[in-house]
Write an enzyme that holds these catalytic residues in place. Structure first.
Site, PDB file in Angstrom:
ATOM      1  N   ASP A  62       1.047  -1.146   0.117  1.00 51.74           N
ATOM      2  CA  ASP A  62      -0.129   0.003  -0.030  1.00 51.74           C
ATOM      3  C   ASP A  62       1.067   1.302  -0.017  1.00 51.74           C
ATOM      4  OD1 ASP A  62      -1.510   2.114   0.972  1.00 51.74           O
ATOM      5  OD2 ASP A  62      -2.847   1.096   2.127  1.00 51.74           O
ATOM      6  N   TYR A 153      -9.380  15.172  -4.862  1.00 53.86           N
ATOM      7  CA  TYR A 153      -8.726  14.808  -5.879  1.00 53.86           C
ATOM      8  C   TYR A 153      -7.708  15.871  -6.777  1.00 53.86           C
ATOM      9  CZ  TYR A 153      -7.605  11.964 -10.341  1.00 53.86           C
ATOM     10  OH  TYR A 153      -6.849  11.480 -11.358  1.00 53.86           O
TER      11      TYR A 153
HETATM   12  N1  NAD Z   1      -7.821   7.330 -15.890  1.00 52.01           N
HETATM   13  C1  NAD Z   1      -7.868   8.598 -16.013  1.00 52.01           C
HETATM   14  O1  NAD Z   1      -8.885   9.051 -16.625  1.00 52.01           O
HETATM   15  C2  NAD Z   1      -7.028   9.178 -15.256  1.00 52.01           C
HETATM   16  C3  NAD Z   1      -7.004  10.592 -15.564  1.00 52.01           C
HETATM   17  C4  NAD Z   1      -5.927  11.377 -14.870  1.00 52.01           C
HETATM   18  C5  NAD Z   1      -5.119  10.960 -14.051  1.00 52.01           C
HETATM   19  N2  NAD Z   1      -5.114   9.385 -13.751  1.00 52.01           N
HETATM   20  C6  NAD Z   1      -4.276   9.014 -12.799  1.00 52.01           C
HETATM   21  O2  NAD Z   1      -3.483   7.742 -13.434  1.00 52.01           O
HETATM   22  C7  NAD Z   1      -3.108   6.997 -12.211  1.00 52.01           C
HETATM   23  C8  NAD Z   1      -3.497   5.553 -12.678  1.00 52.01           C
HETATM   24  O3  NAD Z   1      -4.983   5.425 -12.927  1.00 52.01           O
HETATM   25  P1  NAD Z   1      -5.687   4.421 -13.929  1.00 52.01           P
HETATM   26  O4  NAD Z   1      -6.701   5.171 -14.741  1.00 52.01           O
HETATM   27  O5  NAD Z   1      -4.342   3.599 -14.404  1.00 52.01           O
HETATM   28  O6  NAD Z   1      -6.480   3.663 -12.620  1.00 52.01           O
HETATM   29  P2  NAD Z   1      -6.620   2.045 -12.401  1.00 52.01           P
HETATM   30  O7  NAD Z   1      -7.889   1.989 -11.510  1.00 52.01           O
HETATM   31  O8  NAD Z   1      -6.840   1.215 -13.616  1.00 52.01           O
HETATM   32  O9  NAD Z   1      -5.394   1.630 -11.625  1.00 52.01           O
HETATM   33  C9  NAD Z   1      -5.040   2.277 -10.477  1.00 52.01           C
HETATM   34  C10 NAD Z   1      -4.049   1.212  -9.482  1.00 52.01           C
HETATM   35  O10 NAD Z   1      -3.605   1.713  -8.310  1.00 52.01           O
HETATM   36  C11 NAD Z   1      -3.767   0.697  -7.323  1.00 52.01           C
HETATM   37  N3  NAD Z   1      -3.955   1.185  -6.053  1.00 52.01           N
HETATM   38  C12 NAD Z   1      -4.905   1.990  -5.520  1.00 52.01           C
HETATM   39  N4  NAD Z   1      -4.658   2.353  -4.348  1.00 52.01           N
HETATM   40  C13 NAD Z   1      -3.397   1.885  -4.026  1.00 52.01           C
HETATM   41  C14 NAD Z   1      -2.539   1.909  -2.949  1.00 52.01           C
HETATM   42  N5  NAD Z   1      -3.086   2.471  -1.784  1.00 52.01           N
HETATM   43  N6  NAD Z   1      -1.359   1.383  -2.925  1.00 52.01           N
HETATM   44  C15 NAD Z   1      -1.244   0.808  -4.175  1.00 52.01           C
HETATM   45  N7  NAD Z   1      -1.787   0.810  -5.164  1.00 52.01           N
HETATM   46  C16 NAD Z   1      -2.747   1.292  -5.269  1.00 52.01           C
HETATM   47  C17 NAD Z   1      -4.957  -0.021  -7.871  1.00 52.01           C
HETATM   48  O11 NAD Z   1      -5.047  -1.280  -7.133  1.00 52.01           O
HETATM   49  C18 NAD Z   1      -4.934  -0.256  -9.166  1.00 52.01           C
HETATM   50  O12 NAD Z   1      -4.296  -1.264  -9.568  1.00 52.01           O
HETATM   51  C19 NAD Z   1      -3.978   7.396 -11.057  1.00 52.01           C
HETATM   52  O13 NAD Z   1      -2.915   8.239 -10.069  1.00 52.01           O
HETATM   53  C20 NAD Z   1      -5.108   8.097 -11.591  1.00 52.01           C
HETATM   54  O14 NAD Z   1      -5.360   9.195 -10.493  1.00 52.01           O
HETATM   55  C21 NAD Z   1      -6.083   8.699 -14.467  1.00 52.01           C
END
Ligand code: NAD
Length: 258
Positions: A62, A153
């Protein structure tokens, strides 16, 4: 894509079990790196490990728990002899209108997106100090553009960008570069609620000049560029990867808030 751009390099990727993190880990292995994938999702990590083989080592942790971060980052050194690159991607969000927002939801979100990046950068940089390295922190378009109901966020992601600039300033003397990527809308499980609900999806796509969501691979490419030698004189900067979305602003999500 080059099969050898990252040959001989070791990387850690947080949030590696899904979405953008999984795409980064996959591309790194394809380009020759050894990767430690950090996530809380045991099943997601195991699935990726079965696809990527011996070049990928899962480490369940985590990112908000310092002892777990320290141990997981240390896995890269134990298994592969050092650490050159780090991608701090793990994230999730809870939100709601400020007047109704629970303190626990604020703490969950800001802890995860902001403190998680601090703890990971701290322990990654400790290992990189000897021979230099590159860290890429994933923020969001929302670091620059507010979102109705998204105050924790938005605040957390703005903090990631500010923190990364501070880290770039402090770590340059150790040969460590630190940069930020700010994705717009990316088609991952994180935004399944947006992508799967047509009225909401249409509101988003109407605001994005390139008129589509990114794939995770379209975010992984710019992240790997910032970690590569092509970016060897780039540090403390932010790369918006949003299909031009920052130019047109955010949809009014208050119409969906009821
Ligand atoms: N998808 C979008 O539109 C978007 C846009 C802007 C920014 N982001 C950012 O990109 C990053 C990745 O997001 P994504 O879209 O791939 O989401 P996702 O949900 O597909 O992947 C996120 C991963 O983070 C892991 N995670 C969550 N909490 C955790 C913790 N406490 N410790 C370790 N791992 C943890 C989850 O298990 C998951 O595997 C994030 O920081 C998100 O805020 C995403």
């Amino acid at each position: 894509m080059s099969e050898s751009r990252f040959a001989g390099k070791t990387a850690v990727v947080t949030g590696a079990a899904s979405g953008i993190g999984a795409a980064i880990a996959t591309r790194l292995v394809a380009e020759g790196a050894k990767v430690v994938g950090i996530d809380v999702s045991v099943g997601g990590l195991d699935e990726l490990a079965s696809t990527l083989g011996a070049a990928f080592v899962p480490a369940v942790a985590d990112v908000t728990a310092e002892a777990e971060v320290e141990a997981a980052v240390g896995t890269a050194v134990e298994r592969f002899g050092g650490l050159d690159l780090a991608f701090n991607v793990a994230g999730a969000a809870r939100g709601g209108p400020i007047v109704d927002l629970a303190e626990a939801d604020w703490d969950f979100t800001v802890d995860l997106v902001q403190k998680g990046v601090f703890l990971c950068t701290k322990h990654e940089a400790r290992h990189m100090r000897e021979r230099g390295g590159a860290i890429v922190n994933v923020s969001s378009l929302n670091a620059h553009v507010p979102m109705f109901g998204g105050s924790p966020y938005v605040t957390g992601k703005a903090g990631v960008e500010a923190f990364s600039k501070n880290a770039a300033l402090e770590l340059a003397r150790h040969g460590i570069r630190v940069n930020t990527v700010l994705p717009g809308l990316v088609d991952t499980p994180l935004v399944a609620g947006v992508m799967g609900y047509e009225p909401l999806r249409e509101q988003f796509l109407a605001m994005i000049p390139l008129a589509k969501a990114a794939t995770p691979e379209q975010i992984a490419g710019p992240c790997l560029y910032l970690a590569s030698d092509d970016a060897e004189y780039v540090t403390g900067t932010s790369l918006m990867v949003d299909g031009g979305w920052e130019l047109s602003g955010y949809p009014d999500l208050s119409i969906f808030a009821g």
